[in-house]
Motif scaffolding. Structure first.
Motif, mmCIF file in Angstrom:
data_model
loop_
_atom_site.group_PDB
_atom_site.id
_atom_site.type_symbol
_atom_site.label_atom_id
_atom_site.label_comp_id
_atom_site.label_asym_id
_atom_site.label_seq_id
_atom_site.Cartn_x
_atom_site.Cartn_y
_atom_site.Cartn_z
ATOM 1 N N PRO A 54 41.236 -34.499 28.624
ATOM 2 C CA PRO A 54 40.258 -34.059 29.631
ATOM 3 C C PRO A 54 38.826 -34.154 29.115
ATOM 4 C CG PRO A 54 42.112 -32.550 29.540
ATOM 5 C CD PRO A 54 42.273 -33.485 28.390
ATOM 6 N N ASN A 55 37.987 -34.772 29.921
ATOM 7 C CA ASN A 55 36.607 -35.047 29.527
ATOM 8 C C ASN A 55 35.666 -34.463 30.584
ATOM 9 O OD1 ASN A 55 34.610 -36.693 27.843
ATOM 10 N ND2 ASN A 55 34.258 -37.548 29.876
ATOM 11 N N ILE A 56 34.711 -33.641 30.152
ATOM 12 C CA ILE A 56 33.784 -32.980 31.069
ATOM 13 C C ILE A 56 32.357 -33.253 30.607
ATOM 14 C CG2 ILE A 56 33.099 -30.805 32.148
ATOM 15 C CD1 ILE A 56 35.829 -29.673 31.320
ATOM 16 N N ARG A 57 31.512 -33.670 31.533
ATOM 17 C CA ARG A 57 30.097 -33.891 31.204
ATOM 18 C C ARG A 57 29.233 -32.895 31.963
ATOM 19 N NH1 ARG A 57 29.683 -38.808 32.153
ATOM 20 N NH2 ARG A 57 29.318 -39.754 30.123
ATOM 21 N N ILE A 58 28.333 -32.224 31.231
ATOM 22 C CA ILE A 58 27.347 -31.341 31.852
ATOM 23 C C ILE A 58 26.006 -32.059 31.815
ATOM 24 C CG2 ILE A 58 26.162 -29.126 31.744
ATOM 25 C CD1 ILE A 58 28.561 -27.902 30.457
ATOM 26 N N PRO A 59 25.428 -32.368 32.982
ATOM 27 C CA PRO A 59 24.137 -33.081 32.992
ATOM 28 C C PRO A 59 23.055 -32.269 32.295
ATOM 29 C CG PRO A 59 25.157 -33.049 35.179
ATOM 30 C CD PRO A 59 25.943 -32.104 34.332
ATOM 31 N N TYR A 60 22.118 -32.971 31.669
ATOM 32 C CA TYR A 60 21.025 -32.285 30.988
ATOM 33 C C TYR A 60 20.217 -31.426 31.956
ATOM 34 C CZ TYR A 60 21.961 -35.339 26.991
ATOM 35 O OH TYR A 60 22.545 -35.979 25.933
ATOM 36 N N ALA A 61 20.118 -31.873 33.211
ATOM 37 C CA ALA A 61 19.351 -31.118 34.192
ATOM 38 C C ALA A 61 19.909 -29.714 34.383
ATOM 39 C CB ALA A 61 19.330 -31.860 35.526
ATOM 40 N N ALA A 62 21.224 -29.552 34.207
ATOM 41 C CA ALA A 62 21.841 -28.234 34.366
ATOM 42 C C ALA A 62 21.643 -27.341 33.152
ATOM 43 C CB ALA A 62 23.338 -28.397 34.646
ATOM 44 N N LEU A 63 21.070 -27.896 32.083
ATOM 45 C CA LEU A 63 20.914 -27.156 30.834
ATOM 46 C C LEU A 63 19.456 -26.878 30.482
ATOM 47 C CD1 LEU A 63 23.494 -29.220 28.760
ATOM 48 C CD2 LEU A 63 23.834 -26.875 29.567
ATOM 49 N N LEU A 64 18.540 -27.234 31.369
ATOM 50 C CA LEU A 64 17.115 -27.149 31.038
ATOM 51 C C LEU A 64 16.709 -25.748 30.600
ATOM 52 C CD1 LEU A 64 15.429 -29.374 33.780
ATOM 53 C CD2 LEU A 64 15.711 -29.865 31.344
ATOM 54 N N ASP A 65 17.222 -24.720 31.267
ATOM 55 C CA ASP A 65 16.829 -23.346 30.950
ATOM 56 C C ASP A 65 17.464 -22.837 29.660
ATOM 57 O OD1 ASP A 65 15.366 -23.310 33.280
ATOM 58 O OD2 ASP A 65 16.958 -22.369 34.468
ATOM 59 N N GLN A 66 18.459 -23.588 29.138
ATOM 60 C CA GLN A 66 19.143 -23.139 27.915
ATOM 61 C C GLN A 66 18.746 -23.955 26.682
ATOM 62 O OE1 GLN A 66 21.065 -23.509 30.921
ATOM 63 N NE2 GLN A 66 20.705 -21.319 31.180
ATOM 64 N N LEU A 67 17.730 -24.782 26.791
ATOM 65 C CA LEU A 67 17.318 -25.601 25.657
ATOM 66 C C LEU A 67 16.312 -24.848 24.796
ATOM 67 C CD1 LEU A 67 16.812 -29.124 27.293
ATOM 68 C CD2 LEU A 67 18.831 -28.228 26.119
ATOM 69 N N ALA A 68 16.562 -24.817 23.491
ATOM 70 C CA ALA A 68 15.593 -24.239 22.577
ATOM 71 C C ALA A 68 14.352 -25.129 22.557
ATOM 72 C CB ALA A 68 16.193 -24.129 21.179
ATOM 73 N N PRO A 69 13.187 -24.553 22.228
ATOM 74 C CA PRO A 69 11.959 -25.367 22.197
ATOM 75 C C PRO A 69 12.067 -26.598 21.302
ATOM 76 C CG PRO A 69 11.433 -23.034 22.063
ATOM 77 C CD PRO A 69 12.921 -23.136 21.940
ATOM 78 N N ASP A 70 12.842 -26.480 20.209
ATOM 79 C CA ASP A 70 12.966 -27.598 19.286
ATOM 80 C C ASP A 70 14.294 -28.343 19.452
ATOM 81 O OD1 ASP A 70 14.545 -25.549 18.402
ATOM 82 O OD2 ASP A 70 14.018 -25.763 16.282
ATOM 83 N N SER A 71 14.977 -28.141 20.574
ATOM 84 C CA SER A 71 16.254 -28.809 20.789
ATOM 85 C C SER A 71 16.069 -30.329 20.806
ATOM 86 C CB SER A 71 16.886 -28.375 22.109
ATOM 87 O OG SER A 71 18.021 -29.171 22.419
ATOM 88 N N PRO A 72 16.884 -31.079 20.060
ATOM 89 C CA PRO A 72 16.794 -32.542 20.090
ATOM 90 C C PRO A 72 16.984 -33.121 21.481
ATOM 91 C CG PRO A 72 18.142 -31.812 18.238
ATOM 92 C CD PRO A 72 17.886 -30.605 19.098
ATOM 93 N N ILE A 73 17.642 -32.393 22.371
ATOM 94 C CA ILE A 73 17.892 -32.891 23.726
ATOM 95 C C ILE A 73 16.559 -33.147 24.450
ATOM 96 C CG2 ILE A 73 18.780 -32.256 26.011
ATOM 97 C CD1 ILE A 73 21.135 -30.978 24.676
ATOM 98 N N ARG A 74 15.542 -32.386 24.121
ATOM 99 C CA ARG A 74 14.251 -32.547 24.800
ATOM 100 C C ARG A 74 13.672 -33.959 24.594
ATOM 101 N NH1 ARG A 74 12.422 -28.096 27.167
ATOM 102 N NH2 ARG A 74 13.228 -26.076 26.509
ATOM 103 N N ARG A 75 14.072 -34.627 23.529
ATOM 104 C CA ARG A 75 13.611 -36.013 23.313
ATOM 105 C C ARG A 75 14.198 -36.970 24.335
ATOM 106 N NH1 ARG A 75 15.405 -36.619 17.087
ATOM 107 N NH2 ARG A 75 14.985 -34.449 16.463
ATOM 108 N N LEU A 76 15.345 -36.584 24.913
ATOM 109 C CA LEU A 76 16.056 -37.478 25.829
ATOM 110 C C LEU A 76 15.624 -37.292 27.273
ATOM 111 C CD1 LEU A 76 19.636 -36.946 24.344
ATOM 112 C CD2 LEU A 76 17.987 -38.739 23.759
ATOM 113 N N LEU A 77 14.845 -36.252 27.536
ATOM 114 C CA LEU A 77 14.434 -35.961 28.904
ATOM 115 C C LEU A 77 13.211 -36.777 29.292
ATOM 116 C CD1 LEU A 77 14.858 -32.078 28.834
ATOM 117 C CD2 LEU A 77 16.511 -33.813 29.546
ATOM 118 N N PRO A 78 13.053 -37.093 30.577
ATOM 119 C CA PRO A 78 11.888 -37.858 31.031
ATOM 120 C C PRO A 78 10.589 -37.133 30.720
ATOM 121 C CG PRO A 78 13.581 -37.715 32.759
ATOM 122 C CD PRO A 78 13.996 -36.776 31.674
#
Length: 270
Positions: free
Chosen positions: A246-270
């Protein structure tokens, strides 16, 4: 004097035309993207026979390994591959290279073949694994190790493991390094995306839909890709073998409020 003026005018015209040709800029090569790392695949194989092979015996192993242009990164990848290498429970050694992984697997295969000697049952012992690049940008590298091990039972066992590395500091990224989210909220997001992917209505029971429990357990087997966080469960972890991995993907848009200021994910956002 008239002839001199005519020659002067012609010479001026020629110089002007020459100047026009020189104004065109020379083509420039596209700058290299240093946020990516160069990768190539190496195929490792090992195939042997027991001392007295029976018809139908199949002992082999194959590994497609990613190699990069960075030596330190290669050592990280090889240790990760080795840590997920299936091996005999009696073998305490954890292989640190792909080649060692294949050797330990084949040693186990030969041991199995020796145990079956005289039984008339041919040994079947196969392992295949492939390393795939899921993300390679913004100094982030995410890899998947997709494998299949068959030791002669009713069916083989597929598996998927992930490795996320921040190349700016060589750090292996865990879920807690990527998002700051409480467990109940993460469970709710996972279940929501699972229901969307499988068309399970919100009011429908997960157990009635084929899962073992009503509430999904959490998994730390998570990867970065271009669209979101990918969570993959192992066979039999939350559902029968017939449902695969089983494979589940959570879009980054659904995680915006849970990202730390220095989260590497922020580099991937527009």
């Amino acid at each position: 004097m008239a002839l001199s003026r005519q020659l002067a005018a012609s010479l001026a015209l020629l110089l002007a035309l020459a100047g026009c040709r020189n104004e065109a800029p020379a083509p420039q090569s596209a700058p290299s993207d240093h946020s990516k790392v160069e990768v190539r695949s190496l195929l490792l194989k090992d195939r042997r026979q027991s001392p007295r092979p029976l018809p139908g015996e199949d002992l082999r192993a194959e590994l497609s390994l990613i190699e990069t242009s960075e030596a330190g990164l290669n050592r990280q990848i090889e240790r990760w591959v080795g840590s997920h290498c299936p091996r005999d429970p009696e073998q305490s050694l954890v292989p640190e290279t792909g080649a060692t992984c294949l050797k330990l697997w084949m040693d186990g295969c030969l041991k199995q073949a020796a145990a079956l000697a005289g039984s008339g049952t041919p040994a079947r012992c196969r392992y295949s694994a492939e390393t795939k690049v899921l993300l390679n940008r913004d100094y982030l590298l995410s890899l998947a190790l997709e494998s299949y091990a068959d030791t002669g039972g009713a069916h083989g066992m597929p598996a998927v493991s992930y490795l996320n590395i921040d190349r700016r500091n060589g750090r292996v990224l865990r879920l807690a390094d990527l998002v700051q989210i409480h467990e109940p909220q993460l469970r709710a997001l996972l279940e929501q995306q699972l229901r969307l992917a499988l068309n399970v209505p919100p009011q429908a029971s997960l157990k009635a839909s084929g899962f073992f429990e009503e509430q999904l357990p959490l998994t730390d087997n998570v990867a970065l890709d271009n669209d979101g966080l990918r969570f993959t469960y192992s066979a039999y972890e939350i559902a029968p073998y017939s449902m695969g991995l089983p494979n589940i993907r959570i879009p980054y848009a659904a995680l915006l409020d849970q990202l730390a200021p220095d989260s590497p994910i922020r580099r991937l956002l527009p």
